[in-house]
Write an enzyme that holds these catalytic residues in place. Structure first.
Site, PDB file in Angstrom:
ATOM      1  N   ASP A 299      -0.250   4.393   0.990  1.00 29.83           N
ATOM      2  CA  ASP A 299      -0.540   5.429   1.991  1.00 29.83           C
ATOM      3  C   ASP A 299       0.196   5.125   3.292  1.00 29.83           C
ATOM      4  O   ASP A 299       0.678   4.008   3.501  1.00 29.83           O
ATOM      5  CB  ASP A 299      -2.056   5.537   2.235  1.00 29.83           C
ATOM      6  CG  ASP A 299      -2.668   4.248   2.772  1.00 29.83           C
ATOM      7  OD1 ASP A 299      -2.203   3.154   2.386  1.00 29.83           O
ATOM      8  OD2 ASP A 299      -3.598   4.318   3.598  1.00 29.83           O
TER       9      ASP A 299
ATOM     10  N   ASP B 204       1.164 -10.188   0.780  1.00 29.41           N
ATOM     11  CA  ASP B 204       1.009  -8.776   1.162  1.00 29.41           C
ATOM     12  C   ASP B 204       1.965  -8.500   2.312  1.00 29.41           C
ATOM     13  O   ASP B 204       2.615  -9.408   2.845  1.00 29.41           O
ATOM     14  CB  ASP B 204      -0.455  -8.534   1.590  1.00 29.41           C
ATOM     15  CG  ASP B 204      -0.820  -7.047   1.615  1.00 29.41           C
ATOM     16  OD1 ASP B 204       0.048  -6.200   1.329  1.00 29.41           O
ATOM     17  OD2 ASP B 204      -1.984  -6.733   1.924  1.00 29.41           O
TER      18      ASP B 204
ATOM     19  N   HIS C 250       0.832  -1.213   0.000  1.00 25.77           N
ATOM     20  CA  HIS C 250       0.000   0.000   0.000  1.00 25.77           C
ATOM     21  C   HIS C 250       0.860   1.253   0.000  1.00 25.77           C
ATOM     22  O   HIS C 250       1.970   1.264   0.532  1.00 25.77           O
ATOM     23  CB  HIS C 250      -0.998   0.001   1.156  1.00 25.77           C
ATOM     24  CG  HIS C 250      -0.389   0.038   2.525  1.00 25.77           C
ATOM     25  ND1 HIS C 250      -0.089   1.215   3.177  1.00 25.77           N
ATOM     26  CD2 HIS C 250      -0.027  -0.958   3.375  1.00 25.77           C
ATOM     27  CE1 HIS C 250       0.408   0.946   4.363  1.00 25.77           C
ATOM     28  NE2 HIS C 250       0.476  -0.370   4.516  1.00 25.77           N
TER      29      HIS C 250
ATOM     30  N   HIS D 165       4.019   2.580  12.877  1.00 23.61           N
ATOM     31  CA  HIS D 165       3.078   3.625  13.337  1.00 23.61           C
ATOM     32  C   HIS D 165       3.674   4.439  14.487  1.00 23.61           C
ATOM     33  O   HIS D 165       2.968   5.250  15.092  1.00 23.61           O
ATOM     34  CB  HIS D 165       1.726   3.040  13.791  1.00 23.61           C
ATOM     35  CG  HIS D 165       0.948   2.413  12.674  1.00 23.61           C
ATOM     36  ND1 HIS D 165      -0.395   2.151  12.748  1.00 23.61           N
ATOM     37  CD2 HIS D 165       1.325   1.991  11.449  1.00 23.61           C
ATOM     38  CE1 HIS D 165      -0.801   1.598  11.618  1.00 23.61           C
ATOM     39  NE2 HIS D 165       0.237   1.482  10.810  1.00 23.61           N
TER      40      HIS D 165
ATOM     41  N   GLU E 190      -5.033   1.772   2.598  1.00 29.86           N
ATOM     42  CA  GLU E 190      -4.964   0.605   3.492  1.00 29.86           C
ATOM     43  C   GLU E 190      -5.037   1.017   4.954  1.00 29.86           C
ATOM     44  O   GLU E 190      -5.651   0.354   5.775  1.00 29.86           O
ATOM     45  CB  GLU E 190      -3.653  -0.162   3.241  1.00 29.86           C
ATOM     46  CG  GLU E 190      -3.544  -1.505   3.989  1.00 29.86           C
ATOM     47  CD  GLU E 190      -2.949  -1.409   5.385  1.00 29.86           C
ATOM     48  OE1 GLU E 190      -2.984  -2.425   6.104  1.00 29.86           O
ATOM     49  OE2 GLU E 190      -2.466  -0.338   5.786  1.00 29.86           O
TER      50      GLU E 190
ATOM     51  N   ASP F   2       6.416   0.577   6.444  1.00 27.68           N
ATOM     52  CA  ASP F   2       4.957   0.389   6.365  1.00 27.68           C
ATOM     53  C   ASP F   2       4.383   1.438   5.424  1.00 27.68           C
ATOM     54  O   ASP F   2       3.902   2.474   5.850  1.00 27.68           O
ATOM     55  CB  ASP F   2       4.368   0.509   7.777  1.00 27.68           C
ATOM     56  CG  ASP F   2       2.862   0.283   7.798  1.00 27.68           C
ATOM     57  OD1 ASP F   2       2.331  -0.218   6.806  1.00 27.68           O
ATOM     58  OD2 ASP F   2       2.227   0.624   8.811  1.00 27.68           O
TER      59      ASP F   2
END
Ligand SMILES: CCCCCCCC/C=C\CCCCCCCC(=O)N[C@@H](CC(C)C)C(=O)O
Length: 667
Positions: A160, A261, A158, A505, A230, A196
């Protein structure tokens, strides 16, 4: 009484009770037997535990995919590694942040798409790569294999990212740090998205660009899906990619074999006593639930506070939820195999424990609980992510609101989770806002070729690490693809120590230049290794050598057959061209073709090195008498029967020789 006792001691001093009791001989014997039996059982148990530990076998058996000892990698000079790293740095500079389902950074996403097209011009220009924009911002690529494959696969990532959070806590700018040399002497690419998941987007693009530039068209068709939302559940990106992909697969007569993934990673030092890094492949994924918690109280002046405020009530509920966790499901999901696969690589003491989970599962579950990271693999987790109340320092608010995010273990269920929430927060209104269930567990037995492809590719870049299947404790876009295949794996080869896991994150997200280089190589090797398992449609063109064409024409001449083909220069002989219509005979021909297809053994190819570049066995080796012994992929058994071949495929009336010739060259 005292005397009697002492004399008894003297008299019975040789007994097992040391003469200290008044038991009859029979009772004494019974007690002795019981004690010795217990001792014998304990000794036997200890012996069994030790023997089990000493004889633990590796559970993952690596299947030869063709290049085990000497895999060919992409060229990677210092300059190339630097250029690739710089492209990831540039990718990170696009602030493609997803704040919420209705607040995406669409302008940045458009620019990011343009960036991909600019830095990977060759793949975007390639004859065998087709790009389809999905919902404007997401991206779907089809990479056409040289063979008409039935079993393409899908690589996902992904584009984003989540917001950077507390900017001031970052050591370097989360969107503009470049490559930084850290105190450990290593060079790191810093920034939001480094692990990520822009490393995967760029890694996949780098590998494909390299293949295009070097004219390495894969044999096996595959797809690439890059979602643009995502981080807010993928309903605009992956969900839409999935719909388009399903249609494309249908139109092409294909079935998705597997998908890979983001997800888990290579992890080291996570379990004390296991001193090798683990290639942790997510074979299942937890479910998800978002729960609103609302408490009410009196709104009053802060000088006369109520006995319990809305904030106090909510805080108690939330604290109870954290104290009384959702129950451990240890042993009921893939986490047990994570430990069983890791066990042969543990210290002997740990081998005794992990090798005997029938005895020590309670102990292991308690040990996993000691770290929030390891605990997450054995239970539904509860995270309080939002807590809001109050508007002014001297007003006690009437409302307090919190949000809890659960990740649901595959053996748990939503009703039970909510019931415990309501018990824990009994004076709070508990409302389910959103949820999706845990995934199915994808197969990871040693004969599952897609699993082997993923693991082999990881082992090629991390040869000292040990593969373990396990639970993906967070979520991915894969939820949206679950209808397309049951073999879903979640992994990128990022190397994480426990302290690095907090960077997802978190603060100071980064990837080392060295590991990023491995990420790129991993995707490249995966594209190569995936060619091992090409399932070719029976309607595929037949590749024939010029001398075989001559031989074929001789057979035709001998059989008085008038050939419609004059294209002897071409070494591609389309099956459709050598077939002429014969409606009454077509049923028989279909049978005969089917018989050949079904006769081919189902064992996986033991000797893939016999394959030609095209993936076909060398045709000179395929004499009629050798046909049964021909090395083949197990994939033949899965071929489409001819009935499902396109309607325009006409079957013609073959002589036995022609039939042999045409059948033997079908791959
Ligand atoms: C014995 C081995 C134990 C290993 C324990 C490993 C613990 C791993 C901990 C953290 C994993 C971080 C994974 C990061 C995934 C990032 C993807 C993501 O953020 N997805 C979103 C999707 C959501 C639907 C919005 C998410 O929140 O999960």
């Amino acid at each position: 009484m005292m005397r009697k006792h002492s004399s008894h001691i003297e008299a019975g001093s040789s007994s097992c009770c040391s003469g200290t009791c008044y038991c009859s001989k029979k009772v004494k014997v019974t007690i002795c037997v019981v004690i010795w039996t217990v001792i014998a059982v304990i000794v036997a148990l200890i012996l069994a535990v030790i023997i089990k530990a000493a004889t633990l076998q590796e559970l993952f058996e690596r299947m030869e995919l063709g290049a085990r000892d000497d895999p060919v990698f992409m060229s990677a000079t210092e300059q190339e590694i630097l250029e690739r790293s710089q492209r990831l740095v540039d990718a990170i500079s696009y602030r493609t942040i997803s704040f919420s389902g209705t607040n995406l950074s669409l302008e940045a996403m458009t620019d990011f798409g343009t960036f991909l097209e600019r830095v990977f011009p060759n793949l975007h220009d390639s004859d065998f790569v087709t790009f389809t924009p999905i919902n404007t911002y997401s991206r779907l690529y089809r990479i056409e294999g040289t063979e008409k494959t039935l079993n393409p696969y899908l690589l996902c990532a992904h584009m984003d990212v989540v917001p950077e959070g507390d900017f001031d806590l970052w050591t370097h700018d989360p969107f503009d740090a470049g490559i930084v040399t850290e105190s450990d002497g290593q060079d790191y690419i810093f920034g939001r998205g480094a692990i990520d998941d822009k490393h995967a987007v760029l890694g996949i693009m780098e590998a494909l660009e390299y293949k295009v530039v070097n004219k390495e068209q894969p044999k096996r068709t595959f797809y690439i899906g890059f979602g643009h939302d995502e981080e807010v559940s993928g309903y605009l990106g992956a969900a839409e990619i999935s719909i388009t992909l399903e249609k494309m697969l249908k139109d092409n007569g294909e079935e998705l074999d597997f998908l890979l993934d983001e997800g888990m990673f290579v992890v080291a030092d996570i379990i004390p006593g296991i001193n090798v890094p683990l290639i942790y492949i997510g074979v299942a994924e937890k479910g998800w639930a978002v729960v609103d918690l609302d408490a009410e109280g009196d709104q009053v002046h802060s000088s006369t506070p109520p006995l319990e405020s809305s904030i106090g009530i909510l805080a108690h509920g939330v604290a109870n939820m954290e104290d009384n966790k959702q129950p451990s499901m240890f042993g009921k999901g893939p986490e047990i195999d994570t430990l069983r696969y890791a066990a042969p690589h543990a210290t002997f003491l740990l081998k005794m424990i992990l090798g005997n989970l029938w005895l020590f599962s309670g102990l292991v579950s308690s040990a996993l609980e000691l770290s929030s990271q390891t605990d997450s693999i054995q239970r539904t987790t509860t995270a309080v992510t939002i807590f809001n109340a109050g508007v002014k320092e001297n007003v006690v608010p009437s409302q307090a609101h919190a949000v809890v995010n659960h990740r649901i273990h595959p053996s748990d269920n939503l009703e039970d989770v909510l019931e415990l929430d309501r018990e824990n927060a009994d004076r709070v209104k508990v409302t389910l806002r959103d949820s999706f269930p845990p995934s199915e567990v994808s197969s990871y037995s040693n004969d599952v070729i897609p699993f082997q492809i993923v693991v082999n590719s990881a082992l090629e870049v991390f040869p000292d690490a040990k593969p373990v299947p396990g639970l993906m404790v967070a979520n991915t876009d894969t939820f949206h693809y679950k209808n397309l295949t049951d073999k879903i794996y979640r992994f990128t080869p990022v190397y994480n120590l426990p302290e690095d896991i907090a960077r997802f994150h978190g603060i100071d997200e980064r990837i080392s230049v060295d590991i990023y280089s491995k990420v790129v190589q991993f995707y490249y090797r995966l594209m190569v290794n995936a060619d091992f398992d090409v399932k070719i449609a029976p309607t595929a063109q037949v590749e024939v050598k010029p001398e075989e064409v001559e031989e074929f024409l001789e057979i035709l001449e001998e059989s008085d057959y008038e050939s419609p083909i004059n294209n002897t220069d071409s070494n591609l002989l389309p099956l459709t061209k050598v077939m002429e219509e014969s409606d009454e005979n077509s049923a028989n021909e279909t049978d005969s073709h089917l018989m050949i297809l079904q006769d081919i053994p189902e064992e996986p190819n033991e000797n893939p090195s016999n394959e030609t570049d095209s993936g076909l066995p060398p045709s000179q080796d395929i004499l009629e008498e050798d046909f049964d012994a021909m090395p083949v992929n197990e994939t033949y058994s899965d071929m489409l029967p001819l009935e499902s071949a396109p309607k325009d495929l006409d079957l013609y009336d073959l002589t036995p020789e022609e039939e042999t010739f045409s059948n033997r060259t079908i791959d």
